[in-house]
Design an enzyme around this catalytic site. Structure first.
Site, PDB file in Angstrom:
ATOM      1  N   PRO A 117       9.689-135.056  49.690  1.00  0.00           N
ATOM      2  CA  PRO A 117       9.007-134.842  48.557  1.00  0.00           C
ATOM      3  C   PRO A 117       9.645-134.068  47.311  1.00  0.00           C
ATOM      4  CG  PRO A 117       7.916-133.596  49.966  1.00  0.00           C
ATOM      5  CD  PRO A 117       9.296-134.326  50.808  1.00  0.00           C
ATOM      6  N   ASN A 118       9.624-134.595  46.071  1.00  0.00           N
ATOM      7  CA  ASN A 118      10.138-134.061  44.958  1.00  0.00           C
ATOM      8  C   ASN A 118      11.532-134.249  44.601  1.00  0.00           C
ATOM      9  OD1 ASN A 118       7.531-132.598  43.837  1.00  0.00           O
ATOM     10  ND2 ASN A 118       7.807-131.511  45.591  1.00  0.00           N
ATOM     11  N   ARG A 162      14.947-131.391  38.073  1.00  0.00           N
ATOM     12  CA  ARG A 162      14.114-130.536  38.942  1.00  0.00           C
ATOM     13  C   ARG A 162      15.025-129.217  39.101  1.00  0.00           C
ATOM     14  NH1 ARG A 162      13.176-130.564  45.060  1.00  0.00           N
ATOM     15  NH2 ARG A 162      11.902-128.793  45.319  1.00  0.00           N
ATOM     16  N   TYR A 166      19.292-127.107  42.463  1.00  0.00           N
ATOM     17  CA  TYR A 166      19.613-128.491  42.916  1.00  0.00           C
ATOM     18  C   TYR A 166      20.754-129.275  42.321  1.00  0.00           C
ATOM     19  CZ  TYR A 166      15.264-127.173  45.468  1.00  0.00           C
ATOM     20  OH  TYR A 166      14.359-126.376  46.203  1.00  0.00           O
ATOM     21  N   ASN A 206      16.644-135.102  54.285  1.00  0.00           N
ATOM     22  CA  ASN A 206      16.364-134.023  53.825  1.00  0.00           C
ATOM     23  C   ASN A 206      14.930-133.984  53.510  1.00  0.00           C
ATOM     24  OD1 ASN A 206      15.957-131.867  51.977  1.00  0.00           O
ATOM     25  ND2 ASN A 206      17.300-132.547  50.380  1.00  0.00           N
ATOM     26  N   ALA A 251      10.487-129.732  51.059  1.00  0.00           N
ATOM     27  CA  ALA A 251       9.326-128.858  51.565  1.00  0.00           C
ATOM     28  C   ALA A 251       8.870-129.112  52.931  1.00  0.00           C
ATOM     29  CB  ALA A 251       8.224-128.697  50.561  1.00  0.00           C
ATOM     30  N   GLU A 299      20.225-133.055  59.429  1.00  0.00           N
ATOM     31  CA  GLU A 299      19.346-132.193  58.288  1.00  0.00           C
ATOM     32  C   GLU A 299      20.049-131.942  57.347  1.00  0.00           C
ATOM     33  OE1 GLU A 299      15.888-130.194  59.514  1.00  0.00           O
ATOM     34  OE2 GLU A 299      16.476-128.610  57.995  1.00  0.00           O
ATOM     35  N   HIS A 344      20.364-130.284  53.178  1.00  0.00           N
ATOM     36  CA  HIS A 344      19.639-129.420  52.259  1.00  0.00           C
ATOM     37  C   HIS A 344      20.825-129.332  50.984  1.00  0.00           C
ATOM     38  CE1 HIS A 344      16.178-128.723  54.413  1.00  0.00           C
ATOM     39  NE2 HIS A 344      16.845-128.436  55.398  1.00  0.00           N
ATOM     40  N   ARG A 401      17.669-118.060  50.180  1.00  0.00           N
ATOM     41  CA  ARG A 401      16.325-118.344  48.904  1.00  0.00           C
ATOM     42  C   ARG A 401      15.083-117.463  49.834  1.00  0.00           C
ATOM     43  NH1 ARG A 401      15.704-124.064  47.341  1.00  0.00           N
ATOM     44  NH2 ARG A 401      14.436-123.120  45.945  1.00  0.00           N
ATOM     45  N   ARG A 405      11.688-120.210  53.307  1.00  0.00           N
ATOM     46  CA  ARG A 405      12.537-121.275  53.408  1.00  0.00           C
ATOM     47  C   ARG A 405      13.597-121.177  54.408  1.00  0.00           C
ATOM     48  NH1 ARG A 405      11.687-124.502  48.523  1.00  0.00           N
ATOM     49  NH2 ARG A 405      11.008-122.874  46.906  1.00  0.00           N
TER      50      ARG A 405
HETATM   51  C1  DQA Z   1      15.511-128.746  49.708  1.00  0.00           C
HETATM   52  C2  DQA Z   1      15.145-127.222  50.076  1.00  0.00           C
HETATM   53  C3  DQA Z   1      13.512-127.156  50.308  1.00  0.00           C
HETATM   54  O1  DQA Z   1      13.441-125.751  50.634  1.00  0.00           O
HETATM   55  C4  DQA Z   1      12.676-127.374  49.389  1.00  0.00           C
HETATM   56  O2  DQA Z   1      11.696-127.524  49.184  1.00  0.00           O
HETATM   57  C5  DQA Z   1      13.642-128.915  48.597  1.00  0.00           C
HETATM   58  C6  DQA Z   1      14.776-129.166  48.614  1.00  0.00           C
HETATM   59  C7  DQA Z   1      17.039-128.446  49.296  1.00  0.00           C
HETATM   60  O3  DQA Z   1      17.618-129.836  49.306  1.00  0.00           O
HETATM   61  O4  DQA Z   1      17.740-127.675  49.135  1.00  0.00           O
HETATM   62  O5  DQA Z   1      12.556-129.600  48.157  1.00  0.00           O
HETATM   63  O6  DQA Z   1      15.379-129.323  50.761  1.00  0.00           O
END
Ligand code: DQA
Length: 154
Positions: A16-17, A24, A29, A80, A83, A104, A106, A113, A117
């Site tokens: 998501p996002n 964003r 990011y 990835n 959240a 995985e 990120h 952070r 997280r």
């Molecule tokens: C993320 C880190 C997560 O905590 C966050 O919710 C994201 C992006 C990252 O790529 O740094 O949406 O996965």
């Protein structure tokens, strides 16, 4: 007769996002869009003989289904979970239900952070985790995944 080279199949899952990348929170990011990140990954994949399938979804169930469908159709997963990393027992269970190795990734260093997280529910079901290197982390994840797949095969 020439036989076609067998490609390694890798599923790239973005949660998501991440469709909002570029706009964003660029201070966290980066300015690169998800399309840009995937384009960079595609270049490396072509060099390594990897066929990528890339999906992004804002829905947890879509991500669970994608992991389930990877069994028998993909050689590895780069994910990835965004959240859902910090909340999703369902994603962890899906990863544990399939035999396909996952790395995985990120963009940000989740350990530097907010405290919520720091914990990844999904990482323990993965071969490894890469975080904090921005878009380059996806390419590192592919290299890591190929090492895992090569080790399992070789
Ligand atoms: C993320 C880190 C997560 O905590 C966050 O919710 C994201 C992006 C990252 O790529 O740094 O949406 O996965």
């Amino acid at each position: 007769m020439k036989t076609a080279a067998i490609k390694i199949r890798v599923l790239v899952i973005n949660g998501p996002n991440l469709n909002m990348l570029g706009r964003r929170e660029p201070g966290i990011y980066g300015k690169e869009t998800l399309e840009g990140i995937i384009a960079g990954l595609e270049k490396l994949a072509a060099e390594r003989g990897v066929a990528l399938t890339c999906i992004q979804s804002n829905n947890e169930g879509d991500l669970v289904s994608a992991i389930q469908q990877a069994e028998g159709t993909q050689d590895g997963i780069i994910m990835n979970p965004a959240a859902y990393t910090h909340t999703s027992v369902a994603l962890r269970d899906a990863l544990q239900a399939v035999s396909v190795p996952c790395v995985e990734v990120h963009l940000s260093n989740i350990h530097a952070r907010e405290e919520f997280r720091h914990k990844s529910l999904t990482a323990a079901a993965c071969a490894g985790q890469i975080c904090g290197f921005g878009a380059a982390g996806y390419r590192m994840a592919l290299e890591g995944l190929l090492a895992v797949i090569g080790g399992a095969r070789g």
